[in-house]
Design a protein around this motif. Structure first.
Motif, PDB file in Angstrom:
ATOM      1  N   GLU A  97       0.908  -1.215  -0.216  1.00  0.00           N
ATOM      2  CA  GLU A  97      -0.027   0.076   0.034  1.00  0.00           C
ATOM      3  C   GLU A  97       0.908   1.296   0.010  1.00  0.00           C
ATOM      4  O   GLU A  97       1.837   1.251   0.778  1.00  0.00           O
ATOM      5  CB  GLU A  97      -0.810  -0.355   1.138  1.00  0.00           C
ATOM      6  N   GLY A  98       0.448   2.161  -0.920  1.00  0.00           N
ATOM      7  CA  GLY A  98       1.333   3.500  -1.097  1.00  0.00           C
ATOM      8  C   GLY A  98       2.654   3.286  -2.027  1.00  0.00           C
ATOM      9  O   GLY A  98       3.014   4.419  -2.483  1.00  0.00           O
ATOM     10  N   SER A 137       4.259   3.261  -5.531  1.00  0.00           N
ATOM     11  CA  SER A 137       3.995   4.154  -6.872  1.00  0.00           C
ATOM     12  C   SER A 137       5.070   4.032  -7.550  1.00  0.00           C
ATOM     13  O   SER A 137       6.244   3.522  -7.367  1.00  0.00           O
ATOM     14  CB  SER A 137       3.792   5.525  -6.485  1.00  0.00           C
ATOM     15  N   THR A 171      -0.628   4.777  -8.151  1.00  0.00           N
ATOM     16  CA  THR A 171      -0.206   4.509  -6.867  1.00  0.00           C
ATOM     17  C   THR A 171      -1.228   3.506  -6.266  1.00  0.00           C
ATOM     18  O   THR A 171      -2.310   3.607  -6.878  1.00  0.00           O
ATOM     19  CB  THR A 171      -0.400   5.839  -6.058  1.00  0.00           C
ATOM     20  N   GLU A 190      -3.475   1.877  -3.373  1.00  0.00           N
ATOM     21  CA  GLU A 190      -4.196   2.341  -2.150  1.00  0.00           C
ATOM     22  C   GLU A 190      -4.865   1.134  -1.520  1.00  0.00           C
ATOM     23  O   GLU A 190      -5.481   0.303  -2.370  1.00  0.00           O
ATOM     24  CB  GLU A 190      -5.028   3.478  -2.492  1.00  0.00           C
ATOM     25  N   SER A 207      -4.590   3.903  -8.333  1.00  0.00           N
ATOM     26  CA  SER A 207      -5.026   5.508  -8.944  1.00  0.00           C
ATOM     27  C   SER A 207      -4.022   5.909  -9.931  1.00  0.00           C
ATOM     28  O   SER A 207      -2.662   5.239  -9.967  1.00  0.00           O
ATOM     29  CB  SER A 207      -5.063   6.316  -7.763  1.00  0.00           C
ATOM     30  N   THR A 232      -9.211   6.429 -11.062  1.00  0.00           N
ATOM     31  CA  THR A 232      -8.689   5.062 -10.343  1.00  0.00           C
ATOM     32  C   THR A 232      -9.580   3.794 -10.718  1.00  0.00           C
ATOM     33  O   THR A 232     -10.544   3.941 -11.457  1.00  0.00           O
ATOM     34  CB  THR A 232      -9.260   5.447  -8.827  1.00  0.00           C
TER      35      THR A 232
END
Length: 197
Positions: free
Chosen positions: A85-86, A88, A97, A99, A122, A183
């Motif tokens: 998660e996070g 990119s 990225t 999420e 996203s 997204t």
């Protein structure tokens, strides 16, 4: 009377004039004025030409910045194989990225696709030098109708949304006037391509 005196009286003892000199001086002054006027005219013409060039350059730049995006395609092969998660990555002015979805996150890269189960991917489009009005995600859903969803965002708000109609491959297309981000989210599905128009 002497001959010299008679000659002087006959010819008239006139004072020499400087009209020729003055005439020359006036002529020179006129020539200088003409030269100055011509130089001023040339300078004005150069200034006008520079202004025209500046206007053309500004116009071209504005036209480029305001142009719609046409057929920009991205595969997702740049994604990490085991994203967190996070995480990119960037590709051609777009920053992707990962999420969490509803507080949960699991994803895995698989060739040119990214498995989302569950997760959100996203794409920040603000780095593009054109105006995105449409985003199309190529997806492969594994959990049924409405399980994989694409969004278009402007100013942080969703302006369009589309979900899959059935399990399997489909293209989810969302539109806007100036899309800043898009997204795709799924509880069990793959995102494989993104096309920006």
């Amino acid at each position: 009377m002497t001959l010299a005196l008679l000659f002087a009286l006959a010819c008239g003892d006139k004072e020499p004039t400087d009209s020729g000199i003055d005439g020359d001086a006036d002529t020179d002054t006129d020539a200088d004025s003409d030269t100055d006027s011509d130089a001023d005219a040339d300078t004005d013409a150069d200034s006008d030409a520079d202004a025209d060039t500046d206007a053309d350059t500004d116009s071209d730049t504005d036209a480029d910045a305001d142009a719609d995006c046409e057929g920009l395609s991205f595969d997702l092969s740049g994604a990490p194989a085991e994203p967190k998660e996070g995480d990119s990555w960037s590709d051609g002015g777009v920053t992707f990225t990962f999420e969490a979805l509803d507080g949960s996150f699991w994803s895995q890269g698989s060739g040119s696709c990214v498995f989302l189960a569950p997760a959100v991917l996203s794409a920040d489009l603000t780095g593009l030098d054109c105006t995105p009005t449409q985003a199309s995600w190529g997806v492969n859903d594994g959990c049924g109708a409405g399980c994989t969803v694409a969004d278009a965002l402007e100013g942080g708000s969703v302006v369009d949304e589309q979900s899959n109609a059935s399990t399997g491959s489909s293209v989810l297309t969302v539109s806007g006037s100036d899309i800043e981000a898009t997204t795709v989210r799924s509880y069990e599905g793959e995102a494989c391509t993104l096309q920006i128009d």
